[in-house]
Scaffold this motif. Sequence first.
Motif, PDB file in Angstrom:
ATOM      1  N   THR A 172     -24.765  44.095   2.131  1.00 38.84           N
ATOM      2  CA  THR A 172     -26.145  43.661   2.367  1.00 38.84           C
ATOM      3  C   THR A 172     -26.950  43.530   1.082  1.00 38.84           C
ATOM      4  OG1 THR A 172     -26.824  45.972   2.696  1.00 38.84           O
ATOM      5  CG2 THR A 172     -26.171  44.717   4.645  1.00 38.84           C
ATOM      6  N   GLY A 173     -26.315  43.757  -0.067  1.00 40.92           N
ATOM      7  CA  GLY A 173     -27.037  43.702  -1.325  1.00 40.92           C
ATOM      8  C   GLY A 173     -27.718  45.017  -1.642  1.00 40.92           C
ATOM      9  N   HIS A 174     -28.002  45.233  -2.913  1.00 40.90           N
ATOM     10  CA  HIS A 174     -28.609  46.495  -3.325  1.00 40.90           C
ATOM     11  C   HIS A 174     -29.672  46.312  -4.409  1.00 40.90           C
ATOM     12  CE1 HIS A 174     -25.114  45.624  -5.865  1.00 40.90           C
ATOM     13  NE2 HIS A 174     -25.774  46.197  -6.836  1.00 40.90           N
ATOM     14  N   SER A 177     -33.335  46.564  -3.116  1.00 45.31           N
ATOM     15  CA  SER A 177     -33.745  47.940  -2.783  1.00 45.31           C
ATOM     16  C   SER A 177     -33.915  48.776  -4.055  1.00 45.31           C
ATOM     17  CB  SER A 177     -32.727  48.596  -1.846  1.00 45.31           C
ATOM     18  OG  SER A 177     -31.451  48.704  -2.459  1.00 45.31           O
ATOM     19  N   GLU A 210     -29.134  39.275   0.911  1.00 44.87           N
ATOM     20  CA  GLU A 210     -30.191  40.031   0.232  1.00 44.87           C
ATOM     21  C   GLU A 210     -31.494  39.242   0.143  1.00 44.87           C
ATOM     22  OE1 GLU A 210     -30.195  43.200  -3.421  1.00 44.87           O
ATOM     23  OE2 GLU A 210     -28.889  41.463  -3.573  1.00 44.87           O
ATOM     24  N   SER A 213     -34.292  40.112   2.494  1.00 44.67           N
ATOM     25  CA  SER A 213     -34.905  41.440   2.377  1.00 44.67           C
ATOM     26  C   SER A 213     -35.934  41.528   1.253  1.00 44.67           C
ATOM     27  CB  SER A 213     -33.814  42.497   2.140  1.00 44.67           C
ATOM     28  OG  SER A 213     -33.190  42.314   0.877  1.00 44.67           O
TER      29      SER A 213
END
Length: 480
Positions: A172-174, A177, A210, A213
């Motif tokens: 989900t990508g980081h 975040s 990502e 988000s």
Amino acid sequence: MAHKTGIPVRVYLGTLLATLCLHPITVGGAALKLEVALDNGATTLNHSMAMVQRMEALLAQGNGSDVALRVQTVNTDEVKVIQAHTLVLTLQSDVFEELLLSRNTSTVVLREPADCAAVFDKFIRYLYCGDISVRLDQAIPLHKLASKYHVWSLQQGLNQYMTGHLSSDSPTGHVVSWYQYAMQIGDMNLRDSCLQYLSWNLSSVLQSGEWGSISDDLLLSLLQRSDLILQSELELFEALESWIGQNQPASMTVENALKQVRYGMIPPQHLFRLQKQSPLMLKYYESIRDLLFLAFQFHSASPVQLAKYFDVNCSIFTPRNYLSLSWGSPWVINNPTRDDRSFSFQTQLGPSGSDASKRVTWNALFSPRWLPLTVRSTFTNEMQATRTDSGRPRIIVTPATSSPDFAGVSFQKTVIVMARQGGKMVVRHVYNFHQSTEEAGDFLVDADLQRRASEYLIDSSLYLHVVVKPLYHSLIVARK
């Protein structure tokens, strides 16, 4: 062993042994160092790994434990109990020292959010052993614990880990975040690293999960930048339309975002299509009508004529770093330390509709050991051959011809260096030429191209992309 959310690493940051061996112990007013200078010929017997193993076993078995850490997960009934040792905890953390010295029982109750509670045993193990295995999804909760309990070596190591693993794959990508966390704690270095990564690799981010988000503030920060690297402005508009459909932000956010799109960089045939077919543009047409009208004027008039009446130095007329072939060309240099290389490519003269069909031919020259232009012209060929052995990599981009059409246009050259990180292609560095020069003065100044494993090389080759950004100038100021 690979983890589903990233590549595990061992972050060696300084251990209990380092604490014991490097700090002097005061006995009777005299400082005694545990390190002893060895005589010539003496051998150091290093059993530190065995010591670490014993410390790990001490934690796992709870032998000699004099304190129980009762970790309660906030808003749940979940409890985790860890048998620990006051000496170890207080040596590593002044926060633990204060907690343990003020306790009335052998149990200390700690309340942690769910993400921190899940990795608390990892955190405590680090205090005993000085190393830790980290996954991408564990970086933030471990950083929270390191900050809360003042374990500065772990905090610093996690900062380095996150900066070095921005390109690692995760479902989900980081990066988004991590950016939001950096903003929350005020870590400007991590924030800037995340923002730069997102800007330089925006095309791949737009295609990932990502993108959805991204927060409102981060979206607007990205849209304002001229150093975004992506295929085209049209790609950015379509991604923005997707983000708005997914997140349903407030109307003010939508309007502010739409006003940051550089419509002058979108060819008129695509603008016509968007006006008729884009639900987003149809809904918010009144908010951006003036910008669209200005873009159509830009494409219909000669830039020289437009510059008499409008400020063509504003953002709507300023290109970003577009990767489409109209704006530059990729260039793969095999064995870049071997000899000089050159290649030619063409770009459109400018983004204006009147210039889009005109082409400029560019010559690019790369040398692994090249002298600056100012020095090169003062040496004979024989002297150059001697001096270039100590030169460094250089790249020069020049127009093959000149033309009256160049009036009112300057060309900013950008060289993008690609690399392979985390198993995928990412932007390693970006070099911008000053508009009045033909050479990037700091090009690959810190790169070691001799090493096959150099982070600047992919399979022993240098992967570049040269972008030419035409910038118009206001030639005549109209009288009011």
